[in-house]
Design a protein around this motif. Structure first.
Motif, PDB file in Angstrom:
ATOM      1  N   PRO A  98      -7.963  -4.052  -5.842  1.00 56.23           N
ATOM      2  CA  PRO A  98      -7.247  -3.083  -5.002  1.00 56.23           C
ATOM      3  C   PRO A  98      -8.214  -2.071  -4.387  1.00 56.23           C
ATOM      4  O   PRO A  98      -9.232  -1.721  -4.983  1.00 56.23           O
ATOM      5  CB  PRO A  98      -6.289  -2.395  -5.979  1.00 56.23           C
ATOM      6  CG  PRO A  98      -6.093  -3.388  -7.078  1.00 56.23           C
ATOM      7  CD  PRO A  98      -7.415  -4.110  -7.199  1.00 56.23           C
ATOM      8  N   ILE A  99      -7.874  -1.625  -3.201  1.00 52.57           N
ATOM      9  CA  ILE A  99      -8.673  -0.627  -2.488  1.00 52.57           C
ATOM     10  C   ILE A  99      -8.109   0.741  -2.864  1.00 52.57           C
ATOM     11  O   ILE A  99      -6.908   0.974  -2.742  1.00 52.57           O
ATOM     12  CB  ILE A  99      -8.575  -0.847  -0.970  1.00 52.57           C
ATOM     13  CG1 ILE A  99      -9.063  -2.252  -0.620  1.00 52.57           C
ATOM     14  CG2 ILE A  99      -9.350   0.220  -0.217  1.00 52.57           C
ATOM     15  CD1 ILE A  99      -8.607  -2.736   0.744  1.00 52.57           C
ATOM     16  N   VAL A 100      -8.970   1.620  -3.332  1.00 50.83           N
ATOM     17  CA  VAL A 100      -8.532   2.939  -3.767  1.00 50.83           C
ATOM     18  C   VAL A 100      -9.255   3.989  -2.942  1.00 50.83           C
ATOM     19  O   VAL A 100     -10.478   3.977  -2.836  1.00 50.83           O
ATOM     20  CB  VAL A 100      -8.818   3.164  -5.271  1.00 50.83           C
ATOM     21  CG1 VAL A 100      -8.365   4.546  -5.698  1.00 50.83           C
ATOM     22  CG2 VAL A 100      -8.159   2.084  -6.105  1.00 50.83           C
ATOM     23  N   GLY A 101      -8.483   4.872  -2.341  1.00 46.43           N
ATOM     24  CA  GLY A 101      -9.062   5.944  -1.539  1.00 46.43           C
ATOM     25  C   GLY A 101      -9.089   7.241  -2.307  1.00 46.43           C
ATOM     26  O   GLY A 101      -8.318   7.454  -3.244  1.00 46.43           O
ATOM     27  N   ASP A 102      -9.977   8.101  -1.912  1.00 44.61           N
ATOM     28  CA  ASP A 102     -10.070   9.430  -2.518  1.00 44.61           C
ATOM     29  C   ASP A 102      -9.429  10.419  -1.559  1.00 44.61           C
ATOM     30  O   ASP A 102     -10.101  11.029  -0.728  1.00 44.61           O
ATOM     31  CB  ASP A 102     -11.533   9.787  -2.783  1.00 44.61           C
ATOM     32  CG  ASP A 102     -11.684  11.149  -3.434  1.00 44.61           C
ATOM     33  OD1 ASP A 102     -10.676  11.681  -3.937  1.00 44.61           O
ATOM     34  OD2 ASP A 102     -12.803  11.681  -3.425  1.00 44.61           O
ATOM     35  N   THR A 103      -8.101  10.545  -1.668  1.00 45.42           N
ATOM     36  CA  THR A 103      -7.392  11.432  -0.745  1.00 45.42           C
ATOM     37  C   THR A 103      -7.385  12.870  -1.230  1.00 45.42           C
ATOM     38  O   THR A 103      -6.812  13.737  -0.577  1.00 45.42           O
ATOM     39  CB  THR A 103      -5.934  10.952  -0.554  1.00 45.42           C
ATOM     40  OG1 THR A 103      -5.307  10.853  -1.828  1.00 45.42           O
ATOM     41  CG2 THR A 103      -5.890   9.613   0.153  1.00 45.42           C
ATOM     42  N   GLY A 104      -8.006  13.118  -2.366  1.00 53.02           N
ATOM     43  CA  GLY A 104      -8.086  14.482  -2.872  1.00 53.02           C
ATOM     44  C   GLY A 104      -6.737  14.972  -3.341  1.00 53.02           C
ATOM     45  O   GLY A 104      -6.041  14.314  -4.095  1.00 53.02           O
ATOM     46  N   LYS A 105      -6.346  16.098  -2.831  1.00 58.12           N
ATOM     47  CA  LYS A 105      -5.104  16.748  -3.220  1.00 58.12           C
ATOM     48  C   LYS A 105      -3.897  15.850  -2.937  1.00 58.12           C
ATOM     49  O   LYS A 105      -3.772  15.276  -1.868  1.00 58.12           O
ATOM     50  CB  LYS A 105      -4.988  18.054  -2.443  1.00 58.12           C
ATOM     51  CG  LYS A 105      -3.856  18.933  -2.857  1.00 58.12           C
ATOM     52  CD  LYS A 105      -3.928  20.240  -2.087  1.00 58.12           C
ATOM     53  CE  LYS A 105      -2.775  21.129  -2.495  1.00 58.12           C
ATOM     54  NZ  LYS A 105      -2.804  22.377  -1.764  1.00 58.12           N
ATOM     55  N   ALA A 156       0.812  -1.209   0.000  1.00 56.74           N
ATOM     56  CA  ALA A 156       0.000   0.000   0.000  1.00 56.74           C
ATOM     57  C   ALA A 156       0.849   1.264   0.000  1.00 56.74           C
ATOM     58  O   ALA A 156       2.024   1.254   0.368  1.00 56.74           O
ATOM     59  CB  ALA A 156      -0.914   0.002   1.230  1.00 56.74           C
ATOM     60  N   ASP A 157       0.208   2.338  -0.405  1.00 57.62           N
ATOM     61  CA  ASP A 157       0.725   3.678  -0.178  1.00 57.62           C
ATOM     62  C   ASP A 157      -0.416   4.458   0.465  1.00 57.62           C
ATOM     63  O   ASP A 157      -1.354   3.851   0.989  1.00 57.62           O
ATOM     64  CB  ASP A 157       1.261   4.317  -1.468  1.00 57.62           C
ATOM     65  CG  ASP A 157       0.205   4.464  -2.565  1.00 57.62           C
ATOM     66  OD1 ASP A 157      -1.001   4.340  -2.278  1.00 57.62           O
ATOM     67  OD2 ASP A 157       0.596   4.716  -3.719  1.00 57.62           O
ATOM     68  N   ARG A 158      -0.370   5.747   0.435  1.00 56.63           N
ATOM     69  CA  ARG A 158      -1.406   6.526   1.128  1.00 56.63           C
ATOM     70  C   ARG A 158      -2.744   6.544   0.375  1.00 56.63           C
ATOM     71  O   ARG A 158      -3.755   6.913   0.937  1.00 56.63           O
ATOM     72  CB  ARG A 158      -0.914   7.940   1.380  1.00 56.63           C
ATOM     73  CG  ARG A 158       0.297   7.959   2.315  1.00 56.63           C
ATOM     74  CD  ARG A 158       0.712   9.336   2.733  1.00 56.63           C
ATOM     75  NE  ARG A 158      -0.308  10.070   3.444  1.00 56.63           N
ATOM     76  CZ  ARG A 158      -0.639   9.896   4.722  1.00 56.63           C
ATOM     77  NH1 ARG A 158      -0.031   8.985   5.435  1.00 56.63           N
ATOM     78  NH2 ARG A 158      -1.569  10.634   5.281  1.00 56.63           N
ATOM     79  N   ARG A 159      -2.754   6.139  -0.888  1.00 58.32           N
ATOM     80  CA  ARG A 159      -3.985   6.196  -1.681  1.00 58.32           C
ATOM     81  C   ARG A 159      -4.566   4.838  -2.028  1.00 58.32           C
ATOM     82  O   ARG A 159      -5.766   4.731  -2.278  1.00 58.32           O
ATOM     83  CB  ARG A 159      -3.726   6.950  -2.987  1.00 58.32           C
ATOM     84  CG  ARG A 159      -3.318   8.384  -2.783  1.00 58.32           C
ATOM     85  CD  ARG A 159      -3.087   9.024  -4.106  1.00 58.32           C
ATOM     86  NE  ARG A 159      -4.376   9.271  -4.732  1.00 58.32           N
ATOM     87  CZ  ARG A 159      -4.693  10.366  -5.377  1.00 58.32           C
ATOM     88  NH1 ARG A 159      -3.822  11.306  -5.515  1.00 58.32           N
ATOM     89  NH2 ARG A 159      -5.875  10.508  -5.901  1.00 58.32           N
ATOM     90  N   THR A 160      -3.723   3.810  -2.124  1.00 57.28           N
ATOM     91  CA  THR A 160      -4.200   2.505  -2.575  1.00 57.28           C
ATOM     92  C   THR A 160      -3.617   1.385  -1.727  1.00 57.28           C
ATOM     93  O   THR A 160      -2.573   1.549  -1.097  1.00 57.28           O
ATOM     94  CB  THR A 160      -3.797   2.232  -4.047  1.00 57.28           C
ATOM     95  OG1 THR A 160      -2.372   2.224  -4.128  1.00 57.28           O
ATOM     96  CG2 THR A 160      -4.367   3.259  -4.988  1.00 57.28           C
ATOM     97  N   ALA A 161      -4.306   0.254  -1.742  1.00 61.02           N
ATOM     98  CA  ALA A 161      -3.808  -0.939  -1.047  1.00 61.02           C
ATOM     99  C   ALA A 161      -4.260  -2.163  -1.823  1.00 61.02           C
ATOM    100  O   ALA A 161      -5.407  -2.243  -2.258  1.00 61.02           O
ATOM    101  CB  ALA A 161      -4.335  -0.992   0.381  1.00 61.02           C
ATOM    102  N   ALA A 213      -7.349  13.834   3.845  1.00 53.37           N
ATOM    103  CA  ALA A 213      -6.464  12.842   3.212  1.00 53.37           C
ATOM    104  C   ALA A 213      -5.981  11.823   4.242  1.00 53.37           C
ATOM    105  O   ALA A 213      -5.945  10.618   3.962  1.00 53.37           O
ATOM    106  CB  ALA A 213      -5.275  13.544   2.560  1.00 53.37           C
ATOM    107  N   ASP A 214      -5.624  12.280   5.440  1.00 53.82           N
ATOM    108  CA  ASP A 214      -5.175  11.362   6.488  1.00 53.82           C
ATOM    109  C   ASP A 214      -6.295  10.408   6.898  1.00 53.82           C
ATOM    110  O   ASP A 214      -6.064   9.215   7.115  1.00 53.82           O
ATOM    111  CB  ASP A 214      -4.676  12.134   7.711  1.00 53.82           C
ATOM    112  CG  ASP A 214      -3.351  12.837   7.465  1.00 53.82           C
ATOM    113  OD1 ASP A 214      -2.668  12.514   6.462  1.00 53.82           O
ATOM    114  OD2 ASP A 214      -2.998  13.723   8.281  1.00 53.82           O
TER     115      ASP A 214
END
Length: 167
Positions: free
Chosen positions: A38-45, A17-22, A63-64
């Motif tokens: 894969p799990i994808v997050g919407d961290t915006g900026k 993972a990174d901060r946006r995907t896992a 984002a956090d």
């Protein structure tokens, strides 16, 4: 009777993972099997350069929060697999600065398992690279477990020998 030595076969859970995907996988006998998409997050900026006061602080906070959700969802997926078919080891891969935080989001049962980590950029990773890194980590953990088992057997043997009246 002859006794065969059986190598310990370890079943591992893998989160890269990174901060946006896992991505979540399970490995057994050198096979890497994905557990869902894969799990994808919407961290915006993505770039938080500069200082824009409360607006910037709010963007970072969102984002956090989204990053934590992605990592918890990945951990939950791995925990569900652990409940179905127990894992022996957990392997985390990602950017160095994220690994401790990723580990903190693991379910407590997964945290108690043997754990390995490797540094990789999840955006440029390939399945063969992940498989190779995980295999190295699992082999190291297997050797450690086998060494501990031999130490326990030798210790038990010495205890029996100390009590042997023929000595």
């Amino acid at each position: 009777a002859r006794h065969a030595v059986r190598l310990i076969c370890m079943r591992g859970g893998v989160i890269v993972a990174d901060r946006r995907t896992a991505s979540v996988h399970v490995t057994e006998n050198d096979r890497l099997v994905p557990l869902g998409e894969p799990i994808v997050g919407d961290t915006g900026k993505v770039n938080f350069g500069g200082f824009q006061g409360y607006e910037e602080h709010g963007a970072r906070s969102r984002a956090d929060t989204e990053t934590a959700r992605v990592w918890k969802e990945a951990s939950g997926r791995l925990f569900d697999e652990h409940q179905t078919s127990p894992l022996d080891v957990v392997v985390l891969g990602g950017h160095q600065e994220n690994l401790d935080e990723m580990a903190a989001h693991l379910h407590s049962y997964l945290s108690e398992l043997a754990q390995g980590r490797f540094v990789i950029d999840p955006r440029t990773m390939t399945e063969p690279i992940i498989r190779e890194r995980v295999a190295e980590i699992v082999a190291r953990i297997r050797r450690e477990h086998e060494g501990a088992l031999v130490d326990r057997l030798v210790s038990a043997y010495k205890q029996v020998r100390i009590g042997d009246p023929l000595d």
